[in-house]
Design a protein around this motif. Sequence first.
Motif, mmCIF file in Angstrom:
data_model
loop_
_atom_site.group_PDB
_atom_site.id
_atom_site.type_symbol
_atom_site.label_atom_id
_atom_site.label_comp_id
_atom_site.label_asym_id
_atom_site.label_seq_id
_atom_site.Cartn_x
_atom_site.Cartn_y
_atom_site.Cartn_z
ATOM 1 N N LEU A 73 0.827 -1.212 0.000
ATOM 2 C CA LEU A 73 0.000 0.000 0.000
ATOM 3 C C LEU A 73 0.861 1.262 0.000
ATOM 4 C CD1 LEU A 73 -2.824 -0.970 2.542
ATOM 5 C CD2 LEU A 73 -2.736 -1.352 0.061
ATOM 6 N N ASP A 74 2.066 1.164 0.573
ATOM 7 C CA ASP A 74 2.970 2.313 0.607
ATOM 8 C C ASP A 74 3.612 2.582 -0.748
ATOM 9 O OD1 ASP A 74 2.553 2.815 3.346
ATOM 10 O OD2 ASP A 74 3.989 1.248 3.881
ATOM 11 N N CYS A 75 3.371 1.688 -1.703
ATOM 12 C CA CYS A 75 3.904 1.859 -3.053
ATOM 13 C C CYS A 75 2.921 2.565 -3.976
ATOM 14 C CB CYS A 75 4.247 0.494 -3.659
ATOM 15 S SG CYS A 75 5.479 -0.443 -2.734
ATOM 16 N N LEU A 76 1.722 2.861 -3.470
ATOM 17 C CA LEU A 76 0.661 3.393 -4.315
ATOM 18 C C LEU A 76 0.480 4.897 -4.163
ATOM 19 C CD1 LEU A 76 -1.989 0.576 -3.823
ATOM 20 C CD2 LEU A 76 -0.982 1.254 -6.021
ATOM 21 N N ALA A 77 0.293 5.546 -5.292
ATOM 22 C CA ALA A 77 -0.074 6.962 -5.306
ATOM 23 C C ALA A 77 -1.522 7.098 -4.852
ATOM 24 C CB ALA A 77 0.093 7.528 -6.716
ATOM 25 N N PRO A 78 -1.939 8.285 -4.421
ATOM 26 C CA PRO A 78 -3.348 8.487 -4.054
ATOM 27 C C PRO A 78 -4.290 7.998 -5.157
ATOM 28 C CG PRO A 78 -2.071 10.382 -3.395
ATOM 29 C CD PRO A 78 -1.133 9.515 -4.187
ATOM 30 N N LEU A 79 -5.357 7.323 -4.739
ATOM 31 C CA LEU A 79 -6.363 6.743 -5.618
ATOM 32 C C LEU A 79 -5.851 5.538 -6.402
ATOM 33 C CD1 LEU A 79 -8.093 9.955 -7.049
ATOM 34 C CD2 LEU A 79 -8.593 8.723 -4.932
ATOM 35 N N GLY A 80 -4.671 5.014 -6.022
ATOM 36 C CA GLY A 80 -4.127 3.836 -6.675
ATOM 37 C C GLY A 80 -4.878 2.575 -6.278
ATOM 38 N N MET A 81 -4.601 1.486 -7.007
ATOM 39 C CA MET A 81 -5.313 0.231 -6.764
ATOM 40 C C MET A 81 -4.358 -0.889 -6.378
ATOM 41 S SD MET A 81 -7.946 -1.979 -9.163
ATOM 42 C CE MET A 81 -9.306 -0.833 -8.933
ATOM 43 N N PHE A 82 -4.682 -1.548 -5.274
ATOM 44 C CA PHE A 82 -3.969 -2.743 -4.829
ATOM 45 C C PHE A 82 -4.768 -3.960 -5.289
ATOM 46 C CE2 PHE A 82 -3.557 -6.066 -1.495
ATOM 47 C CZ PHE A 82 -2.223 -6.409 -1.729
ATOM 48 N N VAL A 83 -4.143 -4.804 -6.116
ATOM 49 C CA VAL A 83 -4.817 -5.973 -6.669
ATOM 50 C C VAL A 83 -4.146 -7.229 -6.120
ATOM 51 C CG1 VAL A 83 -5.526 -7.185 -8.754
ATOM 52 C CG2 VAL A 83 -5.323 -4.683 -8.782
ATOM 53 N N SER A 84 -4.837 -7.916 -5.232
ATOM 54 C CA SER A 84 -4.333 -9.154 -4.638
ATOM 55 C C SER A 84 -4.948 -10.328 -5.383
ATOM 56 C CB SER A 84 -4.707 -9.216 -3.148
ATOM 57 O OG SER A 84 -4.398 -10.484 -2.602
ATOM 58 N N PHE A 85 -4.111 -11.069 -6.143
ATOM 59 C CA PHE A 85 -4.667 -12.165 -6.935
ATOM 60 C C PHE A 85 -4.088 -13.523 -6.569
ATOM 61 C CE2 PHE A 85 -0.946 -10.759 -9.264
ATOM 62 C CZ PHE A 85 -0.389 -11.924 -9.771
ATOM 63 N N GLY A 86 -3.279 -13.580 -5.510
ATOM 64 C CA GLY A 86 -2.704 -14.842 -5.083
ATOM 65 C C GLY A 86 -2.116 -14.731 -3.697
ATOM 66 N N SER A 87 -1.773 -15.883 -3.115
ATOM 67 C CA SER A 87 -1.285 -15.911 -1.729
ATOM 68 C C SER A 87 -0.145 -16.900 -1.577
ATOM 69 C CB SER A 87 -2.426 -16.287 -0.775
ATOM 70 O OG SER A 87 -3.561 -15.481 -0.985
ATOM 71 N N TYR A 109 -7.812 1.971 -3.511
ATOM 72 C CA TYR A 109 -8.738 0.891 -3.809
ATOM 73 C C TYR A 109 -8.014 -0.435 -3.567
ATOM 74 C CZ TYR A 109 -11.413 4.453 -6.366
ATOM 75 O OH TYR A 109 -12.119 5.569 -6.715
ATOM 76 N N ALA A 110 -8.750 -1.451 -3.124
ATOM 77 C CA ALA A 110 -8.195 -2.787 -2.954
ATOM 78 C C ALA A 110 -9.210 -3.806 -3.438
ATOM 79 C CB ALA A 110 -7.840 -3.052 -1.489
ATOM 80 N N THR A 111 -8.736 -4.814 -4.162
ATOM 81 C CA THR A 111 -9.635 -5.826 -4.697
ATOM 82 C C THR A 111 -8.967 -7.189 -4.673
ATOM 83 O OG1 THR A 111 -11.011 -6.425 -6.620
ATOM 84 C CG2 THR A 111 -8.875 -5.426 -7.085
ATOM 85 N N ARG A 112 -9.802 -8.232 -4.570
ATOM 86 C CA ARG A 112 -9.308 -9.621 -4.603
ATOM 87 C C ARG A 112 -10.085 -10.364 -5.686
ATOM 88 N NH1 ARG A 112 -7.392 -14.002 -5.229
ATOM 89 N NH2 ARG A 112 -6.276 -15.257 -3.681
ATOM 90 N N PRO A 113 -9.665 -10.208 -6.956
ATOM 91 C CA PRO A 113 -10.405 -10.805 -8.061
ATOM 92 C C PRO A 113 -10.066 -12.280 -8.259
ATOM 93 C CG PRO A 113 -8.529 -9.612 -8.909
ATOM 94 C CD PRO A 113 -8.520 -9.413 -7.418
ATOM 95 N N SER A 114 -10.892 -12.964 -9.038
ATOM 96 C CA SER A 114 -10.689 -14.369 -9.382
ATOM 97 C C SER A 114 -10.966 -14.572 -10.863
ATOM 98 C CB SER A 114 -11.625 -15.257 -8.563
ATOM 99 O OG SER A 114 -11.697 -16.561 -9.111
ATOM 100 N N LEU A 115 -10.107 -15.312 -11.523
ATOM 101 C CA LEU A 115 -10.298 -15.595 -12.942
ATOM 102 C C LEU A 115 -11.655 -16.218 -13.216
ATOM 103 C CD1 LEU A 115 -9.378 -15.984 -15.896
ATOM 104 C CD2 LEU A 115 -8.293 -18.132 -15.164
ATOM 105 N N PHE A 116 -12.080 -17.136 -12.349
ATOM 106 C CA PHE A 116 -13.291 -17.884 -12.639
ATOM 107 C C PHE A 116 -14.545 -17.005 -12.593
ATOM 108 C CE2 PHE A 116 -10.172 -21.072 -11.403
ATOM 109 C CZ PHE A 116 -10.240 -21.902 -12.512
ATOM 110 N N THR A 117 -14.474 -15.887 -11.882
ATOM 111 C CA THR A 117 -15.573 -14.921 -11.940
ATOM 112 C C THR A 117 -15.594 -14.224 -13.300
ATOM 113 O OG1 THR A 117 -15.346 -14.526 -9.561
ATOM 114 C CG2 THR A 117 -16.625 -12.931 -10.812
ATOM 115 N N TYR A 118 -14.410 -13.882 -13.781
ATOM 116 C CA TYR A 118 -14.321 -13.153 -15.041
ATOM 117 C C TYR A 118 -14.719 -14.005 -16.249
ATOM 118 C CZ TYR A 118 -12.149 -8.964 -13.072
ATOM 119 O OH TYR A 118 -11.919 -7.799 -12.370
#
Length: 323
Positions: free
Chosen positions: A224-238, A258-267
């Motif tokens: 999160l400290d790598c993001l500019a204001p209004l940037g998006m953190f995308v967590s797609f694996g663990s 913004y932060a999101t945890r997307p999944s391929l199978f939803t897309y």
Amino acid sequence: MVKAIRVHRPGGPEALQLEEVDLAAPGPGEVQIRQKAIGVNYIDVYRRTGAYPAELPFIPGHEGAGQIVAVGEGVDDFDVGDRVAYVGALGGYSEARNIAADSVIHLPKSVGYEQGAVMMLKGLTAQYLLRRTFRVKKGHRVLIHAGAGGVGQLLCQWARALGAKVIATVGSPEKAEIALKAGAQHTILYREENFAERVKEITRGRLCDVVYDGVGRATFPASLDCLAPLGMFVSFGSASGPIEAFDINLLAQKGSLYATRPSLFTYIAKRDDYEDMAEDLLHAIKRGHLTIEAPQSFPLAEAARVHAALESRQTAGSMVLIP
């Protein structure tokens, strides 16, 4: 009867057992594929360990490529002899399998079976991350964790082709070379360097528009400290473990992120979306924006050894099992 890898109880790599199993004729809406190559992905580890539960016993594996040898009732878009690739339901670690025709795409002759087997899950993951979850455009600053991994290399390539400024974290100097070759302009050895501080230095304080994180616990919340204001953190694996629950106010404190945890199978749940994404992926390959490197190949019987190497993070790039 076909040879397949089955899991009877969650556990370590030793839970992967080579067995002979019955294979029925394809049912309505299904095709039967004689597999030429089977993709290996970290989701297979999650399935094996029980982190992503599945009904026992099961055959792991969500992607592969091969030739159709039988067609079920009601299937009009595929014929016996067609070259195909797929990402879909469990059952991949097998010499042959049945799968819903809606999960299958035609594989152009210009794409080999081994490349086809690894382009689906990883390639479509890169597609939705870069083109749908956050639409990367020219001039965007992008941070990609694990830039030498299978998905990481594709993200580096495609983001660079889209005109982004690409920064990748890696675990060793050898992996740094891989990420640079893939398209990263800067690499950070995250085990030796404070990656958030290095991102600030590289971007001269402007930080990134998006962070793509398939690592998880080890890279959060510093991402999160790598993001500019209004940037998006995308967590797609663990790969390092799941991110624990956190105070959502942290996103406000760090710049209305913004932060999101997307999944391929939803897309790819809708066939039209799946086809559009696959077409975009194949178009990127044809234009040279994306190169699907020949993966490392191993016999199907060595699935346990492959999983052990994958979990220890000793691998770079993609791997396939050959029946």
